[in-house]
Write an enzyme that holds these catalytic residues in place. Structure first.
Site, mmCIF file in Angstrom:
data_model
loop_
_atom_site.group_PDB
_atom_site.id
_atom_site.type_symbol
_atom_site.label_atom_id
_atom_site.label_comp_id
_atom_site.label_asym_id
_atom_site.label_seq_id
_atom_site.Cartn_x
_atom_site.Cartn_y
_atom_site.Cartn_z
ATOM 1 N N ASN A 23 -4.827 2.651 -13.401
ATOM 2 C CA ASN A 23 -3.877 1.666 -12.884
ATOM 3 C C ASN A 23 -2.487 2.279 -12.910
ATOM 4 O OD1 ASN A 23 -2.980 -0.987 -12.017
ATOM 5 N ND2 ASN A 23 -2.109 -1.231 -14.072
ATOM 6 N N ALA B 284 8.792 8.039 -9.121
ATOM 7 C CA ALA B 284 7.755 8.065 -10.173
ATOM 8 C C ALA B 284 6.368 7.727 -9.637
ATOM 9 C CB ALA B 284 8.143 7.120 -11.311
ATOM 10 N N GLU B 285 6.191 6.484 -9.176
ATOM 11 C CA GLU B 285 4.835 6.049 -8.818
ATOM 12 C C GLU B 285 4.166 6.959 -7.805
ATOM 13 O OE1 GLU B 285 4.472 1.861 -7.976
ATOM 14 O OE2 GLU B 285 6.396 1.505 -8.951
ATOM 15 N N GLU C 84 -10.140 -3.453 -21.464
ATOM 16 C CA GLU C 84 -10.307 -4.906 -21.334
ATOM 17 C C GLU C 84 -8.971 -5.644 -21.395
ATOM 18 O OE1 GLU C 84 -14.130 -3.196 -22.203
ATOM 19 O OE2 GLU C 84 -12.144 -2.923 -23.092
ATOM 20 N N ASP D 205 -2.805 -3.802 -19.144
ATOM 21 C CA ASP D 205 -1.879 -2.645 -19.292
ATOM 22 C C ASP D 205 -1.967 -2.026 -20.682
ATOM 23 O OD1 ASP D 205 0.600 -4.589 -17.510
ATOM 24 O OD2 ASP D 205 -1.002 -3.307 -16.736
ATOM 25 N N GLY E 20 0.773 -1.238 0.000
ATOM 26 C CA GLY E 20 0.000 0.000 0.000
ATOM 27 C C GLY E 20 0.797 1.276 0.000
ATOM 28 N N HIS F 99 1.465 1.261 -13.268
ATOM 29 C CA HIS F 99 2.323 0.137 -13.659
ATOM 30 C C HIS F 99 3.773 0.615 -13.556
ATOM 31 C CE1 HIS F 99 3.473 -3.631 -15.537
ATOM 32 N NE2 HIS F 99 4.311 -2.936 -16.276
ATOM 33 N N ARG G 16 -15.004 -18.028 -9.642
ATOM 34 C CA ARG G 16 -14.616 -16.676 -10.065
ATOM 35 C C ARG G 16 -15.827 -15.797 -10.357
ATOM 36 N NH1 ARG G 16 -10.243 -14.080 -11.390
ATOM 37 N NH2 ARG G 16 -8.924 -15.863 -10.913
#
Ligand code: GRF
Length: 214
Positions: free
Chosen positions: A108, A180-181, A148, A151, A12, A110, A66
């Protein structure tokens, strides 16, 4: 106020960067309304608790298959009424129905410069192992909208980070996170909260202004 729900699976630190930015009023009024994890042991849930943010765990282990898990996950997400969903180290593939329902509203992070070192098999340390194995001189991180694919959605922000000769996957991961992130995600949320991001012909377009750092 932009209601943000953050999905996490692990430590986290990206969630923490977002929470810290909100506490310092750097998210243009966006508010982390809740944190969802697939992993009840995720330290990210402790970070949410410390920040007074509701955390919940919707784990695949609690469902027979699932499809049932996806339905439960989507119901939990809908109940939170997010304006924006942020996948911050979320290691579970999200339901296709959720991508449709929240199209253009899922981000997202990455830890590479997409389209390099991304897609199937590239997550966590494996990304940085690939970077070192290939011998590239520059890597970085990318914030993109989720579609869909894996990345493959419209890229919103990227930031480059140098690769050093003595790097290990661990030292490189840490520098990509720090340089960066942890800067990109809060900036991406702020831009969206300020209404300065549009998706046009499959690309994210940012209306920049004086003083933008990213
Ligand atoms: C980060 O490196 C992120 O880029 C990747 O998973 C890791 C999550 O780290 N998607 P944390 O849980 O935010 O510390």
């Amino acid at each position: 106020m932009l209601r943000v729900v953050v999905c996490v699976s692990g430590g986290g630190t990206n969630l923490q960067a977002i929470l810290d930015a909100e506490a310092e009023d750097k998210l243009a009024g966006a508010h982390v309304a809740a944190v969802i994890s697939n992993n009840r042991e995720a330290y990210a849930l402790k970070r949410a608790e410390k920040a007074g943010v509701p955390g919940l765990c919707v784990s695949p282990k609690d469902y027979p298959d699932r499809e049932t898990y996806h339905r439960a996950f989507l119901e939990a997400m809908d109940s939170l009424q997010p304006d924006l969903i942020v996948l911050a180290g979320f290691l579970v593939k999200i339901p296709a129905e959720m991508i449709r329902r929240y199209s253009g509203r899922i981000l997202n992070i990455h830890p590479s410069l997409i389209p390099a070192f991304c897609g199937t098999g590239y997550y966590g340390l494996k990304v940085h192992e690939g970077v070192l194995k290939r011998g590239v001189r520059v890597t970085g991180a990318t914030v993109h909208f989720v579609d869909e694919g894996m990345d493959t959605g419209p890229i919103l922000l990227q930031k480059a980070v140098e690769v050093r000769p003595d790097d290990t996957p661990e030292t490189l991961q840490k520098r990509v996170m720090e340089e960066a992130e942890w800067l990109l995600l809060p900036s991406a949320i702020r831009l969206i909260a300020e209404g300065r991001v549009k998706i046009w012909a499959g690309k994210a377009v940012v209306q920049t202004k004086e003083g933008d750092l990213l």
